[in-house]
Design a protein around this motif. Structure first.
Motif, PDB file in Angstrom:
ATOM      1  N   THR A  97      -5.070   6.687  -1.146  1.00 35.82           N
ATOM      2  CA  THR A  97      -4.683   7.450   0.033  1.00 35.82           C
ATOM      3  C   THR A  97      -5.885   7.715   0.920  1.00 35.82           C
ATOM      4  O   THR A  97      -6.983   7.950   0.434  1.00 35.82           O
ATOM      5  CB  THR A  97      -4.060   8.812  -0.357  1.00 35.82           C
ATOM      6  N   ALA A  98      -5.646   7.658   2.219  1.00 36.48           N
ATOM      7  CA  ALA A  98      -6.617   8.122   3.205  1.00 36.48           C
ATOM      8  C   ALA A  98      -5.895   9.204   3.992  1.00 36.48           C
ATOM      9  O   ALA A  98      -5.106   8.919   4.888  1.00 36.48           O
ATOM     10  CB  ALA A  98      -7.060   6.981   4.112  1.00 36.48           C
ATOM     11  N   LEU A  99      -6.146  10.445   3.608  1.00 35.42           N
ATOM     12  CA  LEU A  99      -5.401  11.564   4.183  1.00 35.42           C
ATOM     13  C   LEU A  99      -6.340  12.539   4.877  1.00 35.42           C
ATOM     14  O   LEU A  99      -7.466  12.757   4.425  1.00 35.42           O
ATOM     15  CB  LEU A  99      -4.624  12.310   3.100  1.00 35.42           C
ATOM     16  N   GLY A 100      -5.853  13.147   5.958  1.00 35.62           N
ATOM     17  CA  GLY A 100      -6.630  14.169   6.636  1.00 35.62           C
ATOM     18  C   GLY A 100      -8.001  13.658   7.027  1.00 35.62           C
ATOM     19  O   GLY A 100      -8.146  12.649   7.731  1.00 35.62           O
ATOM     20  N   GLY A 101      -9.019  14.356   6.550  1.00 34.86           N
ATOM     21  CA  GLY A 101     -10.387  13.950   6.850  1.00 34.86           C
ATOM     22  C   GLY A 101     -10.698  12.542   6.393  1.00 34.86           C
ATOM     23  O   GLY A 101     -11.534  11.850   6.999  1.00 34.86           O
ATOM     24  N   GLY A 102     -10.022  12.079   5.346  1.00 32.88           N
ATOM     25  CA  GLY A 102     -10.239  10.708   4.880  1.00 32.88           C
ATOM     26  C   GLY A 102      -9.833   9.692   5.919  1.00 32.88           C
ATOM     27  O   GLY A 102     -10.540   8.712   6.163  1.00 32.88           O
ATOM     28  N   LEU A 103      -8.683   9.926   6.577  1.00 34.51           N
ATOM     29  CA  LEU A 103      -8.258   9.003   7.623  1.00 34.51           C
ATOM     30  C   LEU A 103      -9.111   9.182   8.881  1.00 34.51           C
ATOM     31  O   LEU A 103      -9.451   8.199   9.548  1.00 34.51           O
ATOM     32  CB  LEU A 103      -6.775   9.210   7.950  1.00 34.51           C
ATOM     33  N   LEU A 105     -12.171   9.938   8.972  1.00 37.68           N
ATOM     34  CA  LEU A 105     -13.409   9.219   8.676  1.00 37.68           C
ATOM     35  C   LEU A 105     -13.216   7.716   8.870  1.00 37.68           C
ATOM     36  O   LEU A 105     -14.062   7.029   9.454  1.00 37.68           O
ATOM     37  CB  LEU A 105     -13.836   9.554   7.243  1.00 37.68           C
ATOM     38  N   ALA A 106     -12.068   7.206   8.398  1.00 36.00           N
ATOM     39  CA  ALA A 106     -11.785   5.775   8.570  1.00 36.00           C
ATOM     40  C   ALA A 106     -11.624   5.417  10.042  1.00 36.00           C
ATOM     41  O   ALA A 106     -12.010   4.322  10.477  1.00 36.00           O
ATOM     42  CB  ALA A 106     -10.527   5.393   7.790  1.00 36.00           C
ATOM     43  N   LEU A 107     -11.060   6.345  10.834  1.00 32.79           N
ATOM     44  CA  LEU A 107     -10.899   6.093  12.270  1.00 32.79           C
ATOM     45  C   LEU A 107     -12.245   6.060  12.989  1.00 32.79           C
ATOM     46  O   LEU A 107     -12.379   5.416  14.042  1.00 32.79           O
ATOM     47  CB  LEU A 107     -10.009   7.168  12.896  1.00 32.79           C
ATOM     48  N   ALA A 108     -13.229   6.736  12.448  1.00 39.57           N
ATOM     49  CA  ALA A 108     -14.570   6.700  13.042  1.00 39.57           C
ATOM     50  C   ALA A 108     -15.281   5.383  12.747  1.00 39.57           C
ATOM     51  O   ALA A 108     -16.236   5.018  13.442  1.00 39.57           O
ATOM     52  CB  ALA A 108     -15.399   7.874  12.528  1.00 39.57           C
ATOM     53  N   CYS A 109     -14.818   4.677  11.706  1.00 39.93           N
ATOM     54  CA  CYS A 109     -15.367   3.347  11.428  1.00 39.93           C
ATOM     55  C   CYS A 109     -14.864   2.376  12.499  1.00 39.93           C
ATOM     56  O   CYS A 109     -13.906   2.648  13.219  1.00 39.93           O
ATOM     57  CB  CYS A 109     -14.945   2.882  10.041  1.00 39.93           C
ATOM     58  N   HIS A 110     -15.500   1.236  12.599  1.00 41.13           N
ATOM     59  CA  HIS A 110     -15.159   0.305  13.679  1.00 41.13           C
ATOM     60  C   HIS A 110     -13.965  -0.576  13.340  1.00 41.13           C
ATOM     61  O   HIS A 110     -13.259  -1.047  14.238  1.00 41.13           O
ATOM     62  CB  HIS A 110     -16.382  -0.564  13.982  1.00 41.13           C
ATOM     63  N   PHE A 111     -13.745  -0.788  12.035  1.00 39.43           N
ATOM     64  CA  PHE A 111     -12.615  -1.603  11.577  1.00 39.43           C
ATOM     65  C   PHE A 111     -12.104  -1.006  10.270  1.00 39.43           C
ATOM     66  O   PHE A 111     -12.826  -0.302   9.559  1.00 39.43           O
ATOM     67  CB  PHE A 111     -13.049  -3.066  11.360  1.00 39.43           C
ATOM     68  N   ARG A 112     -10.867  -1.358   9.921  1.00 36.89           N
ATOM     69  CA  ARG A 112     -10.243  -0.824   8.713  1.00 36.89           C
ATOM     70  C   ARG A 112      -9.436  -1.930   8.031  1.00 36.89           C
ATOM     71  O   ARG A 112      -8.686  -2.661   8.707  1.00 36.89           O
ATOM     72  CB  ARG A 112      -9.290   0.333   9.048  1.00 36.89           C
ATOM     73  N   ILE A 113      -9.595  -2.042   6.736  1.00 39.78           N
ATOM     74  CA  ILE A 113      -8.686  -2.879   5.962  1.00 39.78           C
ATOM     75  C   ILE A 113      -8.119  -2.001   4.852  1.00 39.78           C
ATOM     76  O   ILE A 113      -8.732  -1.003   4.462  1.00 39.78           O
ATOM     77  CB  ILE A 113      -9.358  -4.139   5.388  1.00 39.78           C
ATOM     78  N   ALA A 114      -6.935  -2.336   4.365  1.00 42.64           N
ATOM     79  CA  ALA A 114      -6.280  -1.477   3.373  1.00 42.64           C
ATOM     80  C   ALA A 114      -5.539  -2.310   2.342  1.00 42.64           C
ATOM     81  O   ALA A 114      -4.960  -3.360   2.662  1.00 42.64           O
ATOM     82  CB  ALA A 114      -5.321  -0.514   4.052  1.00 42.64           C
ATOM     83  N   HIS A 115      -5.556  -1.841   1.106  1.00 42.60           N
ATOM     84  CA  HIS A 115      -4.727  -2.441   0.069  1.00 42.60           C
ATOM     85  C   HIS A 115      -3.264  -2.147   0.392  1.00 42.60           C
ATOM     86  O   HIS A 115      -2.921  -1.087   0.922  1.00 42.60           O
ATOM     87  CB  HIS A 115      -5.096  -1.867  -1.300  1.00 42.60           C
ATOM     88  N   GLU A 116      -2.395  -3.069   0.065  1.00 42.96           N
ATOM     89  CA  GLU A 116      -0.978  -2.950   0.426  1.00 42.96           C
ATOM     90  C   GLU A 116      -0.300  -1.705  -0.143  1.00 42.96           C
ATOM     91  O   GLU A 116       0.702  -1.227   0.388  1.00 42.96           O
ATOM     92  CB  GLU A 116      -0.217  -4.195  -0.027  1.00 42.96           C
ATOM     93  N   ALA A 118      -1.691   1.295  -0.295  1.00 42.58           N
ATOM     94  CA  ALA A 118      -2.316   2.512   0.236  1.00 42.58           C
ATOM     95  C   ALA A 118      -1.358   3.280   1.143  1.00 42.58           C
ATOM     96  O   ALA A 118      -0.406   2.726   1.694  1.00 42.58           O
ATOM     97  CB  ALA A 118      -3.586   2.156   0.992  1.00 42.58           C
ATOM     98  N   LYS A 119      -1.669   4.564   1.309  1.00 43.12           N
ATOM     99  CA  LYS A 119      -0.947   5.413   2.272  1.00 43.12           C
ATOM    100  C   LYS A 119      -1.968   6.110   3.159  1.00 43.12           C
ATOM    101  O   LYS A 119      -3.037   6.520   2.690  1.00 43.12           O
ATOM    102  CB  LYS A 119      -0.071   6.437   1.551  1.00 43.12           C
ATOM    103  N   LEU A 120      -1.621   6.240   4.434  1.00 40.24           N
ATOM    104  CA  LEU A 120      -2.532   6.828   5.401  1.00 40.24           C
ATOM    105  C   LEU A 120      -1.812   7.943   6.156  1.00 40.24           C
ATOM    106  O   LEU A 120      -0.656   7.767   6.569  1.00 40.24           O
ATOM    107  CB  LEU A 120      -3.028   5.765   6.386  1.00 40.24           C
ATOM    108  N   GLY A 121      -2.474   9.076   6.328  1.00 35.05           N
ATOM    109  CA  GLY A 121      -1.798  10.174   7.011  1.00 35.05           C
ATOM    110  C   GLY A 121      -2.733  11.285   7.441  1.00 35.05           C
ATOM    111  O   GLY A 121      -3.881  11.383   6.989  1.00 35.05           O
ATOM    112  N   LEU A 122      -2.210  12.115   8.323  1.00 33.89           N
ATOM    113  CA  LEU A 122      -2.910  13.313   8.802  1.00 33.89           C
ATOM    114  C   LEU A 122      -1.986  14.512   8.556  1.00 33.89           C
ATOM    115  O   LEU A 122      -1.212  14.902   9.428  1.00 33.89           O
ATOM    116  CB  LEU A 122      -3.248  13.171  10.290  1.00 33.89           C
TER     117      LEU A 122
END
Length: 701
Positions: A97-103, A105-116, A118-122
């Motif tokens: 999971t990339a939740l809250g601050g985790g997501l 943080l990922a949005l501040a990166c320039h690119f993102r890849i994810a395992h199928e 995974a779950k992403l949320g705010l």
């Protein structure tokens, strides 16, 4: 081992976060990321950076142990800035999971890849706040306003495939967990080879097509309807609107201002209390904390009615074998049809796939032969709420169940110690009070009897977690936690109706307080005949007969609620909307006259205070009596079992937030106006009020 490490793989610098169990973004993680980003940028042999996390998940959000404390340097905004301003491309590799601050943080990166998988949320709105690290500004720039509204206003995560389709992640990784690091390195190599420059979302504009004003208006209307009284979703919409209308830095400043206001609000404090209370409820009492739970895989259920079938579905959904016992062939056939029909409906709604549907069907068996439970690890009785019926079943179970089997009663009110006394194994017995429908409702009251063994209690809590219930431990008394308190809530609703408030005024006042339905609507939905029969078993000293005068008359007229088409309200065929009924008003006036009650005008404020403070006062007595271990356990019970508005934190937190001295004074006022029989402050409540304390200062464990 370092919390955040940097190692090189060819021309790729891999920054790995290792902060189990969920890689929460603590001060050590924040400091480590900044240190390693700076180191990678300073290393001439590194051309691109991969940010990855070890263990079972990517960064799942803020460190909850830091909630409510002064932030430690470096702050999260510094981490966000370090990632986005890196002059070398940074790729976030997401699993779990990339939740809250985790997501964020990922949005501040320039690119993102994810395992199928995974779950992403705010999910910040669930804590009464909004994303505070520029998430409301970056997300709409990347995926557009519609999805940003969906994710941020609801707080619900999305799957990695949906995120990939929307452009939230740039590549989707399939295969086992080891596939992600390899894919991240390959993706970074491609970025370098293609000469792709860092893509900074703060430099992008939100894509617009002219429908944004309508989208925002609809989102506000939907939030008002679906999340009545909750402020954070509306504030999140304000922040997203700023992303549309303001430059990035100005929008980020507005986001920070909104976040600060939300964090200072009573709602945020209440929602955060609810968050921590739920986790605290899972803690065993001291005498059971070192107990080893008993293994279980086979569940027996006695009774195939609505409750028994609901419990069976919850267990089947957790992959447990279920053997159900019914009394005769006709009842067996009805229960069997009910289970298979429910599984078919769950499949049709897409909540399980065909394979799970087949598996769950195969895990279920039903018979009239009690001997079929001889190998069951846990047996749950879910029959009619009558002591002699339950005692008879437990006598039979004592002969049939294997040694070490746990025997549980699903009673809502009855004395579990009395039920246990008819067996030769009282240490193996406890209560498991499910709430109907048991496969849907989250709450499970785990009732510890006097002789319940510590490992039996521990096993019950493991079972609750396995079948995805929020469990609260209670000790034995009439009604345990939830229903013992409910008696006062319903009593006051009945008395208020007799004293002059209409049913619709009472229910509206409680809905306006935040409940999904009022007490009289709830009685109609549950059926008045149940309470009518239970009251016949109790002495008049246990309750106020006046409170039920109207309801008793209605039951005797065969007006039992929704199921008969009429109760306190009337119902049109095929419609559950409660409609006022002048006939009930007439009956109420007649019963008030018989009781010698002069009807009067009653304010909504009085309605709310009498219903809610009756809960608080009885909750204080439960703590005194050691029926509940913690005030927060009472709050969890009412949040998950009775519809108490989560944004108020639960009845005990609500009282503490309002001030226990004020609560005491209000209860004394009601003692003066409507009588002291029910309106005398509980001794614990008075003590805490005099000492200037709150319920959170009291721990009955």
């Amino acid at each position: 081992m370092s919390t955040v490490s940097l190692h090189k793989q060819g021309r790729i610098g891999v920054i790995a976060v290792d902060h189990p169990p969920v890689n929460a973004i603590s001060q050590a993680v924040r400091e480590g990321i900044i240190t390693q980003i700076n180191a990678a940028n300073a290393d001439g042999h590194i051309a691109a950076i991969v940010l990855i996390a070890k263990g079972r998940t990517f960064m799942a959000g803020a460190d909850i142990t830091e909630f409510g404390k002064a932030p430690k340097s470096p702050g999260f905004p510094q981490v966000i800035n370090a990632l986005e301003q890196s002059h070398k491309p940074v790729i976030a590799a997401i699993h779990g999971t990339a939740l809250g601050g985790g997501l964020e943080l990922a949005l501040a990166c320039h690119f993102r890849i994810a395992h199928e998988g995974a779950k992403l949320g705010l999910p910040e709105v669930t804590l009464g706040i909004i994303p505070g690290a520029q998430g409301t500004q970056r997300l709409p720039r990347l995926v557009g306003l519609p999805l940003a509204l969906e994710m941020i206003v609801s707080g619900k995560p999305i799957t990695a495939p949906k995120a990939h389709q929307a452009g939230l992640v740039d590549d989707l990784v399939k295969g086992d967990a080891d596939a992600l690091p390899r894919a991240a390195i390959a993706y970074a190599d491609k970025i370098i080879t293609d000469g792709t420059a860092p893509r900074r979302l703060s430099q992008m504009e939100v894509p617009q097509n002219g429908s944004e004003a309508d989208l925002l208006a609809k989102a506000r209307a939907d939030a008002t309807r679906k999340m009545r009284g909750v402020l954070a979703p509306q504030k999140a919409i304000d922040a997203l609107e700023a992303a549309l209308t303001l430059p990035f830095e100005d929008g980020a400043a507005k986001e920070r201002a909104i976040l600060g206001a939300c964090m200072a609000s009573p709602q945020s404090k209440a929602l955060q209390h609810a968050f921590f209370a739920e986790r605290k409820a899972a803690r065993l009492p001291k005498h059971a904390q070192n107990a080893t739970p008993r293994p279980f895989n086979q569940i027996g259920i006695i009774g195939g009615g609505t409750m028994g079938c609901g419990i069976a579905l919850a267990c089947l959904g957790a992959g447990l074998y279920v053997t159900m016992i019914e009394r005769d062939a006709d009842a067996l056939k009805r229960a069997q049809n009910s289970i298979h029909k429910s599984l078919d409906e769950i499949l049709a709604r897409g909540r399980i796939d065909k394979a799970a549907h087949t598996t769950q069907g195969a895990l279920f068996s039903i018979t009239t032969d009690m001997a079929a439970l001889s190998e069951a690890d846990i047996i749950i009785e879910a029959v009619f709420e009558k002591m002699e019926v339950k005692k008879s079943i437990f006598r039979d179970l004592d002969k049939v169940a294997k040694k070490g089997a746990i025997l549980a009663t699903n009673t809502s009110y009855l004395n579990v110690d009395d039920i246990a006394s008819v067996t030769g194994r009282p240490a193996d017995i406890l209560g498991l009070h499910f709430f109907s429908p048991a496969n849907i409702m989250k709450l499970l009251e785990v009732v510890e009897a006097k002789k319940t063994a510590p490992d039996v209690l521990a096993t019950a809590m493991v079972l609750a977690k396995k079948i995805r219930k929020i469990a609260v431990i209670a000790r034995v008394c009439h009604g345990f936690i939830g229903n013992r308190m409910l008696e006062g809530y319903l009593r006051e609703a009945g008395l208020l109706m007799l004293e002059g408030a209409t049913p619709q005024q009472i229910d509206k006042a409680i809905r306006d307080f935040g409940y999904p339905m009022g007490p009289l609507q709830m009685i109609d939905m549950a059926g008045m005949d149940i309470g009518y029969m239970l009251r016949k078993q109790f002495p008049a000293s246990r309750f106020d007969p006046n409170a039920y005068r109207v309801m008793n008359r209605l039951v005797e007229m065969d007006r039992k609620g929704q199921k008969t088409g009429a109760g306190i309200y009337r119902y049109e065929a095929g419609n559950r909307t409660p409609l006022p009924d002048p006939a009930v008003d007439k009956i109420t006036e007649e019963e008030a006259q018989k009781a010698g009650i002069t009807r009067r005008t009653i304010s909504d404020e009085e309605i709310v205070d009498r219903c809610i403070l009756s809960l608080v006062n009885e909750g204080a007595r439960l703590l005194e009596d050691r029926i509940a271990m913690r005030a927060s356990d009472i709050d969890v019970t009412y949040l998950y079992g009775y519809g108490f508005p989560r944004w108020r934190g639960g009845p005990m937190f609500y009282a503490s937030q309002r001030g226990l001295d004020k609560i005491c004074d209000r209860i004394k006022q009601f003692g003066e106006t409507v009588g002291t029989r029910w309106w005398t402050p509980a001794p614990l409540l008075q003590k805490l009020a005099q000492e200037g304390k709150t319920f959170t200062d009291f721990d009955a464990e």
